[in-house]
Design a protein around this motif. Sequence first.
Motif, PDB file in Angstrom:
ATOM      1  N   ALA A   1     -44.143 -34.629 -34.560  1.00 15.67           N
ATOM      2  CA  ALA A   1     -42.841 -35.213 -34.227  1.00 15.67           C
ATOM      3  C   ALA A   1     -41.971 -35.334 -35.476  1.00 15.67           C
ATOM      4  O   ALA A   1     -40.759 -35.137 -35.416  1.00 15.67           O
ATOM      5  N   LEU A   2     -42.600 -35.647 -36.607  1.00 10.74           N
ATOM      6  CA  LEU A   2     -41.857 -35.746 -37.868  1.00 10.74           C
ATOM      7  C   LEU A   2     -41.207 -34.426 -38.239  1.00 10.74           C
ATOM      8  O   LEU A   2     -40.120 -34.395 -38.802  1.00 10.74           O
ATOM      9  N   HIS A   3     -41.865 -33.325 -37.912  1.00 14.49           N
ATOM     10  CA  HIS A   3     -41.312 -32.001 -38.208  1.00 14.49           C
ATOM     11  C   HIS A   3     -40.310 -31.556 -37.140  1.00 14.49           C
ATOM     12  O   HIS A   3     -39.347 -30.861 -37.455  1.00 14.49           O
ATOM     13  N   ALA A   4     -40.547 -31.954 -35.907  1.00 14.33           N
ATOM     14  CA  ALA A   4     -39.687 -31.508 -34.809  1.00 14.33           C
ATOM     15  C   ALA A   4     -38.348 -32.243 -34.770  1.00 14.33           C
ATOM     16  O   ALA A   4     -37.315 -31.649 -34.456  1.00 14.33           O
ATOM     17  N   ALA A   5     -38.359 -33.525 -35.083  1.00 11.14           N
ATOM     18  CA  ALA A   5     -37.162 -34.352 -34.924  1.00 11.14           C
ATOM     19  C   ALA A   5     -35.940 -33.858 -35.707  1.00 11.14           C
ATOM     20  O   ALA A   5     -34.845 -33.806 -35.141  1.00 11.14           O
ATOM     21  N   PRO A   6     -36.070 -33.482 -36.992  1.00  3.60           N
ATOM     22  CA  PRO A   6     -34.870 -33.068 -37.732  1.00  3.60           C
ATOM     23  C   PRO A   6     -34.174 -31.819 -37.179  1.00  3.60           C
ATOM     24  O   PRO A   6     -32.960 -31.700 -37.281  1.00  3.60           O
ATOM     25  N   TRP A   7     -34.912 -30.897 -36.585  1.00  2.00           N
ATOM     26  CA  TRP A   7     -34.240 -29.722 -36.008  1.00  2.00           C
ATOM     27  C   TRP A   7     -33.848 -29.934 -34.562  1.00  2.00           C
ATOM     28  O   TRP A   7     -32.880 -29.363 -34.081  1.00  2.00           O
ATOM     29  N   PHE A   8     -34.564 -30.798 -33.822  1.00  3.25           N
ATOM     30  CA  PHE A   8     -34.218 -31.070 -32.425  1.00  3.25           C
ATOM     31  C   PHE A   8     -33.018 -32.018 -32.339  1.00  3.25           C
ATOM     32  O   PHE A   8     -32.231 -31.948 -31.416  1.00  3.25           O
ATOM     33  N   LEU A   9     -32.883 -32.902 -33.336  1.00  8.18           N
ATOM     34  CA  LEU A   9     -31.803 -33.887 -33.403  1.00  8.18           C
ATOM     35  C   LEU A   9     -31.645 -34.666 -32.091  1.00  8.18           C
ATOM     36  O   LEU A   9     -30.613 -34.584 -31.410  1.00  8.18           O
ATOM     37  N   PRO A  10     -32.664 -35.458 -31.737  1.00  5.54           N
ATOM     38  CA  PRO A  10     -32.601 -36.194 -30.476  1.00  5.54           C
ATOM     39  C   PRO A  10     -31.546 -37.292 -30.490  1.00  5.54           C
ATOM     40  O   PRO A  10     -31.200 -37.831 -31.545  1.00  5.54           O
ATOM     41  N   ASP A  11     -31.060 -37.615 -29.297  1.00  5.53           N
ATOM     42  CA  ASP A  11     -30.144 -38.746 -29.129  1.00  5.53           C
ATOM     43  C   ASP A  11     -30.931 -40.041 -28.962  1.00  5.53           C
ATOM     44  O   ASP A  11     -30.376 -41.129 -29.127  1.00  5.53           O
ATOM     45  N   LEU A  12     -32.215 -39.919 -28.613  1.00  2.00           N
ATOM     46  CA  LEU A  12     -33.101 -41.075 -28.415  1.00  2.00           C
ATOM     47  C   LEU A  12     -34.525 -40.624 -28.708  1.00  2.00           C
ATOM     48  O   LEU A  12     -34.894 -39.500 -28.368  1.00  2.00           O
ATOM     49  N   ILE A  13     -35.313 -41.504 -29.321  1.00  2.00           N
ATOM     50  CA  ILE A  13     -36.723 -41.218 -29.553  1.00  2.00           C
ATOM     51  C   ILE A  13     -37.552 -42.245 -28.790  1.00  2.00           C
ATOM     52  O   ILE A  13     -37.390 -43.448 -28.983  1.00  2.00           O
TER      53      ILE A  13
ATOM     54  N   GLU B   1     -49.929 -46.001 -36.559  1.00  2.00           N
ATOM     55  CA  GLU B   1     -49.125 -45.171 -37.454  1.00  2.00           C
ATOM     56  C   GLU B   1     -47.666 -45.114 -37.067  1.00  2.00           C
ATOM     57  O   GLU B   1     -46.855 -44.603 -37.802  1.00  2.00           O
ATOM     58  N   GLY B   2     -47.329 -45.653 -35.910  1.00  2.00           N
ATOM     59  CA  GLY B   2     -45.969 -45.519 -35.390  1.00  2.00           C
ATOM     60  C   GLY B   2     -44.905 -46.145 -36.258  1.00  2.00           C
ATOM     61  O   GLY B   2     -43.813 -45.614 -36.388  1.00  2.00           O
ATOM     62  N   GLU B   3     -45.198 -47.309 -36.854  1.00  2.00           N
ATOM     63  CA  GLU B   3     -44.201 -47.943 -37.707  1.00  2.00           C
ATOM     64  C   GLU B   3     -43.900 -47.042 -38.900  1.00  2.00           C
ATOM     65  O   GLU B   3     -42.758 -46.892 -39.305  1.00  2.00           O
ATOM     66  N   ASP B   4     -44.947 -46.422 -39.445  1.00  2.00           N
ATOM     67  CA  ASP B   4     -44.766 -45.484 -40.543  1.00  2.00           C
ATOM     68  C   ASP B   4     -43.970 -44.266 -40.067  1.00  2.00           C
ATOM     69  O   ASP B   4     -43.051 -43.811 -40.738  1.00  2.00           O
TER      70      ASP B   4
ATOM     71  N   GLN C   1     -40.382 -45.295 -39.660  1.00  2.00           N
ATOM     72  CA  GLN C   1     -39.689 -45.373 -40.949  1.00  2.00           C
ATOM     73  C   GLN C   1     -39.386 -43.986 -41.505  1.00  2.00           C
ATOM     74  O   GLN C   1     -38.313 -43.758 -42.066  1.00  2.00           O
ATOM     75  N   GLN C   2     -40.334 -43.064 -41.364  1.00  2.00           N
ATOM     76  CA  GLN C   2     -40.105 -41.707 -41.860  1.00  2.00           C
ATOM     77  C   GLN C   2     -38.986 -41.016 -41.072  1.00  2.00           C
ATOM     78  O   GLN C   2     -38.161 -40.316 -41.653  1.00  2.00           O
ATOM     79  N   LEU C   3     -38.971 -41.231 -39.760  1.00  2.00           N
ATOM     80  CA  LEU C   3     -37.910 -40.640 -38.950  1.00  2.00           C
ATOM     81  C   LEU C   3     -36.559 -41.239 -39.321  1.00  2.00           C
ATOM     82  O   LEU C   3     -35.566 -40.528 -39.461  1.00  2.00           O
ATOM     83  N   LYS C   4     -36.522 -42.551 -39.492  1.00  2.00           N
ATOM     84  CA  LYS C   4     -35.272 -43.232 -39.844  1.00  2.00           C
ATOM     85  C   LYS C   4     -34.769 -42.827 -41.226  1.00  2.00           C
ATOM     86  O   LYS C   4     -33.583 -42.926 -41.505  1.00  2.00           O
ATOM     87  N   SER C   5     -35.685 -42.390 -42.108  1.00  2.00           N
ATOM     88  CA  SER C   5     -35.272 -42.014 -43.457  1.00  2.00           C
ATOM     89  C   SER C   5     -34.580 -40.654 -43.503  1.00  2.00           C
ATOM     90  O   SER C   5     -33.915 -40.332 -44.478  1.00  2.00           O
TER      91      SER C   5
END
Length: 159
Positions: free
Chosen positions: A59-71, A81-84, A87-91
Amino acid sequence: HPPLAYTMLSDGQSEHCAMRFLKKILLVDHEPRMTALIRQALESTGKYLVKVEQDSRLALHAAPWFLPDLILLDAAKAEAEGEDVNQQLKSAPALKDTPFLFLSGNSASEKNVMTGGFLGGYRFIANAVSLDDLLRCVDEMLNPAPAKPITSGPAGADG
């Protein structure tokens, strides 16, 4: 570019083709049956395109290119590990304003709050709620109601 949906509308006398942009949702959950059910419910509305990742590292790799409106993120993963992951997604600059909705499983905290709410500043919803409630929650997060204009009172009340 956001994905498009084409809809045929009929007013009884003629048909019109309407085009609208689909909202994109990244669903991160380790349970295949649950993700399939949620994905089908969301996509059947015709409003959403859902990308599923069952591994939060992917998901960390997919999110920046998918650019979701909601996760949508599995809260059971959030405990480990979700909080981490959150945080990584939010960064990621492109995702810093992306809202999160945590899906709560069978955690002990669920006994205290059965349907959902806010926990640690993030919105969450229990898996035990109906799909209609989940759809309503997602719709509220992605399509907030417009603010009502503030009025000064009844006409002629000034005096």
